[in-house]
Design an enzyme around this catalytic site. Structure first.
Site, PDB file in Angstrom:
ATOM      1  CD  GLU A  29      -2.682   1.038   2.670  1.00 50.64           C
ATOM      2  OE1 GLU A  29      -3.627   1.838   2.813  1.00 50.64           O
ATOM      3  OE2 GLU A  29      -2.412   0.142   3.509  1.00 50.64           O
ATOM      4  CE  LYS A  98      -7.383   1.345   3.455  1.00 56.97           C
ATOM      5  NZ  LYS A  98      -6.162   1.742   4.230  1.00 56.97           N
ATOM      6  CB  CYS A 132      -4.666  -1.927   4.072  1.00 60.26           C
ATOM      7  SG  CYS A 132      -3.900  -2.041   5.712  1.00 60.26           S
TER       8      CYS A 132
END
Length: 251
Positions: A29, A98, A132
């Protein structure tokens, strides 16, 4: 397909790609800039087709290795925490923003993405993208499985003391939704955060095919559709779902 995870710095990525012997290399990330960097994430943000994307496309086409990497994406004055997938010929295949933002680190600087399932075909496998904290939501991983994702690629910046996520939760996600998960963590330090490494590639059986330690490392594993099909025949979670019972339940 041989899948490799580069648990190391952006500067070391080209040499990792060269050494990987893989079809796909996955990096962490925000690997291009750092993750816990505050306002600099806006200063360093680029469009999905910006200069960094051009460099990554060149690396992919020169090496013949597909790449997935995290970066800060700018679009019409907004900034997203994104991951981009580049094919082995250098073409940009998919870009995911995200959707589940983690604490103030994310919420202070990024806007949430609005598309839950982003996929692309690579070497006849359907690749899905998350970042994540996203993988900690079983609904999102299950949505990928139901949409046909076979390999879920998850660049991450998991910090201590949350090793439980890498060690326990990620294998559970792979097993309960019957797909491969490649989880690519950082292993450096930014301000008060120490990233714990422990990147992994997990089979749909829950077996950890490759696992990194706490420091810089390159790991790899073989991912095959035959093994995925065999696992889904034995572990019938997807086939045994009862959607008729779930309708009307709180979400």
């Amino acid at each position: 397909m041989r899948v490799a995870v580069h648990q190391g710095s952006y500067a070391e990525l080209p040499s990792a790609v060269e050494a990987s012997g893989a079809d796909l290399v996955i990096a962490a990330e925000m690997i291009t800039t750092g993750y816990h960097i505050g306002a600099r994430s806006h200063e360093l943000a680029e469009p999905a087709d910006g200069p960094t994307a051009a460099r990554m496309s060149a690396l992919a086409s020169e090496s013949g290795v597909a790449l997935a990497y995290g970066y800060p994406e700018s679009d019409a004055g907004r900034v997203f925490n994104s991951v981009q997938l580049i094919g082995r010929d250098g073409r940009r295949l998919a870009n995911y923003r995200k959707t589940h933002l983690f604490g103030d680190i994310d919420r202070d600087w990024f806007e949430p993405g609005a598309e839950a399932v982003v996929q692309a075909e690579l070497d006849a496998l359907r690749i899905g993208l998350l970042i994540c904290y996203d993988v900690e939501f079983p609904e999102l991983v299950r949505a990928h499985a139901l949409a046909g994702t076979e390999l879920l690629v998850v660049p991450t910046a998991l910090m201590s003391p949350y090793e439980l996520v890498a060690d326990t939760l990620v294998p559970a996600r792979a097993y309960e939704s019957q797909l491969y998960v490649a989880y690519a963590n950082r292993c450096d330090t930014e301000q008060e955060l120490t990233y714990c490494g422990r990147s992994c590639v997990v089979a749909p059986t829950g077996e950890v095919l490759a696992r990194a330690g706490a420091g810089p490392e390159l790991i790899s594993a073989e991912v095959t559709r035959d093994a995925l099909v065999a696992s889904r025949l034995e572990n019938t979670h997807l086939a045994d779902r009862r959607p008729d019972l779930y309708r009307g339940l709180p979400v």
